[in-house]
Design a protein around this motif. Structure first.
Motif, PDB file in Angstrom:
ATOM      1  N   GLU A 190     -17.058 -71.373  20.527  1.00 16.88           N
ATOM      2  CA  GLU A 190     -17.537 -70.547  21.644  1.00 16.88           C
ATOM      3  C   GLU A 190     -16.391 -70.145  22.557  1.00 16.88           C
ATOM      4  O   GLU A 190     -16.316 -68.999  23.022  1.00 16.88           O
ATOM      5  N   LYS A 191     -15.472 -71.062  22.830  1.00 15.67           N
ATOM      6  CA  LYS A 191     -14.342 -70.766  23.718  1.00 15.67           C
ATOM      7  C   LYS A 191     -13.353 -69.819  23.052  1.00 15.67           C
ATOM      8  O   LYS A 191     -12.771 -68.956  23.724  1.00 15.67           O
ATOM      9  N   VAL A 192     -13.157 -69.929  21.734  1.00 14.71           N
ATOM     10  CA  VAL A 192     -12.292 -68.981  21.030  1.00 14.71           C
ATOM     11  C   VAL A 192     -12.920 -67.589  21.083  1.00 14.71           C
ATOM     12  O   VAL A 192     -12.228 -66.592  21.306  1.00 14.71           O
ATOM     13  N   ASP A 193     -14.238 -67.519  20.925  1.00 19.22           N
ATOM     14  CA  ASP A 193     -14.949 -66.240  21.032  1.00 19.22           C
ATOM     15  C   ASP A 193     -14.754 -65.632  22.423  1.00 19.22           C
ATOM     16  O   ASP A 193     -14.435 -64.447  22.564  1.00 19.22           O
ATOM     17  N   GLU A 194     -14.908 -66.447  23.448  1.00 20.40           N
ATOM     18  CA  GLU A 194     -14.712 -65.996  24.832  1.00 20.40           C
ATOM     19  C   GLU A 194     -13.268 -65.523  25.046  1.00 20.40           C
ATOM     20  O   GLU A 194     -13.017 -64.493  25.680  1.00 20.40           O
ATOM     21  N   PHE A 195     -12.336 -66.262  24.500  1.00 23.53           N
ATOM     22  CA  PHE A 195     -10.913 -65.918  24.585  1.00 23.53           C
ATOM     23  C   PHE A 195     -10.648 -64.559  23.941  1.00 23.53           C
ATOM     24  O   PHE A 195      -9.986 -63.693  24.526  1.00 23.53           O
ATOM     25  N   LEU A 196     -11.174 -64.345  22.742  1.00 25.70           N
ATOM     26  CA  LEU A 196     -10.969 -63.074  22.051  1.00 25.70           C
ATOM     27  C   LEU A 196     -11.582 -61.914  22.829  1.00 25.70           C
ATOM     28  O   LEU A 196     -10.979 -60.835  22.927  1.00 25.70           O
ATOM     29  N   LYS A 197     -12.756 -62.115  23.401  1.00 23.21           N
ATOM     30  CA  LYS A 197     -13.376 -61.065  24.217  1.00 23.21           C
ATOM     31  C   LYS A 197     -12.485 -60.703  25.403  1.00 23.21           C
ATOM     32  O   LYS A 197     -12.299 -59.525  25.728  1.00 23.21           O
ATOM     33  N   GLU A 198     -11.930 -61.712  26.063  1.00 21.60           N
ATOM     34  CA  GLU A 198     -11.043 -61.466  27.208  1.00 21.60           C
ATOM     35  C   GLU A 198      -9.760 -60.757  26.773  1.00 21.60           C
ATOM     36  O   GLU A 198      -9.267 -59.866  27.464  1.00 21.60           O
ATOM     37  N   MET A 199      -9.212 -61.149  25.622  1.00 23.70           N
ATOM     38  CA  MET A 199      -7.991 -60.506  25.125  1.00 23.70           C
ATOM     39  C   MET A 199      -8.252 -59.049  24.765  1.00 23.70           C
ATOM     40  O   MET A 199      -7.407 -58.192  25.018  1.00 23.70           O
ATOM     41  N   ILE A 200      -9.423 -58.757  24.207  1.00 24.93           N
ATOM     42  CA  ILE A 200      -9.781 -57.374  23.897  1.00 24.93           C
ATOM     43  C   ILE A 200      -9.874 -56.561  25.180  1.00 24.93           C
ATOM     44  O   ILE A 200      -9.342 -55.452  25.276  1.00 24.93           O
ATOM     45  N   ARG A 201     -10.513 -57.137  26.219  1.00 23.86           N
ATOM     46  CA  ARG A 201     -10.594 -56.446  27.518  1.00 23.86           C
ATOM     47  C   ARG A 201      -9.205 -56.249  28.121  1.00 23.86           C
ATOM     48  O   ARG A 201      -8.942 -55.264  28.794  1.00 23.86           O
ATOM     49  N   TRP A 202      -8.314 -57.208  27.891  1.00 21.62           N
ATOM     50  CA  TRP A 202      -6.957 -57.095  28.413  1.00 21.62           C
ATOM     51  C   TRP A 202      -6.205 -55.992  27.666  1.00 21.62           C
ATOM     52  O   TRP A 202      -5.482 -55.201  28.278  1.00 21.62           O
ATOM     53  N   GLU A 203      -6.348 -55.938  26.342  1.00 23.25           N
ATOM     54  CA  GLU A 203      -5.658 -54.928  25.519  1.00 23.25           C
ATOM     55  C   GLU A 203      -6.178 -53.523  25.808  1.00 23.25           C
ATOM     56  O   GLU A 203      -5.414 -52.575  25.870  1.00 23.25           O
ATOM     57  N   VAL A 204      -7.503 -53.390  25.962  1.00 20.64           N
ATOM     58  CA  VAL A 204      -8.127 -52.085  26.158  1.00 20.64           C
ATOM     59  C   VAL A 204      -9.035 -52.161  27.384  1.00 20.64           C
ATOM     60  O   VAL A 204     -10.246 -52.258  27.282  1.00 20.64           O
ATOM     61  N   PRO A 205      -8.434 -52.156  28.579  1.00 21.18           N
ATOM     62  CA  PRO A 205      -9.231 -52.281  29.798  1.00 21.18           C
ATOM     63  C   PRO A 205     -10.075 -51.034  30.058  1.00 21.18           C
ATOM     64  O   PRO A 205      -9.740 -49.945  29.609  1.00 21.18           O
ATOM     65  N   ALA A 206     -11.139 -51.235  30.801  1.00 22.49           N
ATOM     66  CA  ALA A 206     -11.982 -50.110  31.210  1.00 22.49           C
ATOM     67  C   ALA A 206     -11.165 -49.203  32.131  1.00 22.49           C
ATOM     68  O   ALA A 206     -10.413 -49.675  32.986  1.00 22.49           O
ATOM     69  N   LEU A 207     -11.301 -47.917  31.961  1.00 22.32           N
ATOM     70  CA  LEU A 207     -10.527 -46.960  32.761  1.00 22.32           C
ATOM     71  C   LEU A 207     -10.758 -47.109  34.254  1.00 22.32           C
ATOM     72  O   LEU A 207      -9.848 -46.945  35.050  1.00 22.32           O
ATOM     73  N   LYS A 208     -11.986 -47.438  34.649  1.00 22.96           N
ATOM     74  CA  LYS A 208     -12.266 -47.519  36.084  1.00 22.96           C
ATOM     75  C   LYS A 208     -11.527 -48.675  36.757  1.00 22.96           C
ATOM     76  O   LYS A 208     -11.386 -48.701  37.966  1.00 22.96           O
ATOM     77  N   ASN A 209     -11.032 -49.633  35.985  1.00 23.24           N
ATOM     78  CA  ASN A 209     -10.312 -50.762  36.561  1.00 23.24           C
ATOM     79  C   ASN A 209      -8.798 -50.546  36.582  1.00 23.24           C
ATOM     80  O   ASN A 209      -8.082 -51.359  37.121  1.00 23.24           O
ATOM     81  N   LYS A 210      -8.330 -49.481  35.971  1.00 20.60           N
ATOM     82  CA  LYS A 210      -6.904 -49.230  35.910  1.00 20.60           C
ATOM     83  C   LYS A 210      -6.401 -48.685  37.245  1.00 20.60           C
ATOM     84  O   LYS A 210      -6.993 -47.817  37.829  1.00 20.60           O
ATOM     85  N   VAL A 211      -5.263 -49.207  37.666  1.00 21.10           N
ATOM     86  CA  VAL A 211      -4.617 -48.728  38.871  1.00 21.10           C
ATOM     87  C   VAL A 211      -3.319 -48.060  38.440  1.00 21.10           C
ATOM     88  O   VAL A 211      -2.623 -48.549  37.559  1.00 21.10           O
ATOM     89  N   GLY A 212      -2.987 -46.991  39.030  1.00 21.29           N
ATOM     90  CA  GLY A 212      -1.726 -46.331  38.680  1.00 21.29           C
ATOM     91  C   GLY A 212      -1.897 -44.844  38.548  1.00 21.29           C
ATOM     92  O   GLY A 212      -2.746 -44.244  39.182  1.00 21.29           O
ATOM     93  N   TYR A 213      -1.123 -44.249  37.682  1.00 20.12           N
ATOM     94  CA  TYR A 213      -1.097 -42.802  37.566  1.00 20.12           C
ATOM     95  C   TYR A 213      -1.970 -42.367  36.480  1.00 20.12           C
ATOM     96  O   TYR A 213      -2.641 -42.267  35.796  1.00 20.12           O
TER      97      TYR A 213
END
Length: 162
Positions: A139-162
């Motif tokens: 379960e924790k590896v699954d949670e980890f992978l989900k977080e890494m996917i969100r880190w690799e491909v974050p939602a556009l609305k959360n991106k700060v910058g140009y």
């Protein structure tokens, strides 16, 4: 207050030391082995560039982690299409035994040079050694992978910058 009043506290203190020792023995004899076996099985079954490590932290704390160490070999052709692409190693799921014998589970994101590190660590819980089972680890590896996917491909609305 008389010295005799301390008897209950002294007894409680002795019990607390025994509890910590029992947790540490359980880690050494069972929990650490379950972690290593399960994480190694996951890494072998799903070869995506990660490896399992045993760590000896400060003083008597130990940890077991699974970390992204290399780029998945099956994806090399994909990255050859963009020569400037750089794999960022270092994302890790860590099961760390604390001073009191409990197991803290947390994850670290890869570090990016010159990027602000607002939240490089995510806590995933604290457990007693007997609570660490294959099911919980998966379960924790699954949670980890989900977080890494969100880190690799974050939602556009959360991106700060140009």
């Amino acid at each position: 207050m008389k010295i005799e009043h301390l008897e209950e506290r002294v007894s409680d203190y002795r019990d607390s030391i025994k509890t910590v020792v029992d947790k540490r023995i359980l880690w050494k004899n069972m929990t650490k082995n379950i972690l290593l076996k399960t994480l190694r099985s996951i890494a072998n079954q799903y070869d995506i560039g990660w490896k399992v490590q045993e760590l000896s932290w400060i003083r008597n704390n130990e940890a077991v982690n699974i970390t992204f160490d290399s780029f998945p070999s099956e994806m090399i052709d994909c990255t050859n299409l963009i020569p400037a692409y750089q794999f960022l190693p270092g994302g890790a799921l860590i099961f760390s035994q604390s001073y009191n014998g409990d197991i803290y589970i947390f994850m670290l994101f890869p570090e990016i040079d010159n990027a602000p590190q607002e939240s490089n660590l995510v806590e995933l819980g604290q457990y007693t050694p007997e609570m660490i089972t294959e099911k919980l680890i998966v379960e924790k590896v699954d949670e980890f992978l989900k977080e890494m996917i969100r880190w690799e491909v974050p939602a556009l609305k959360n991106k700060v910058g140009y």
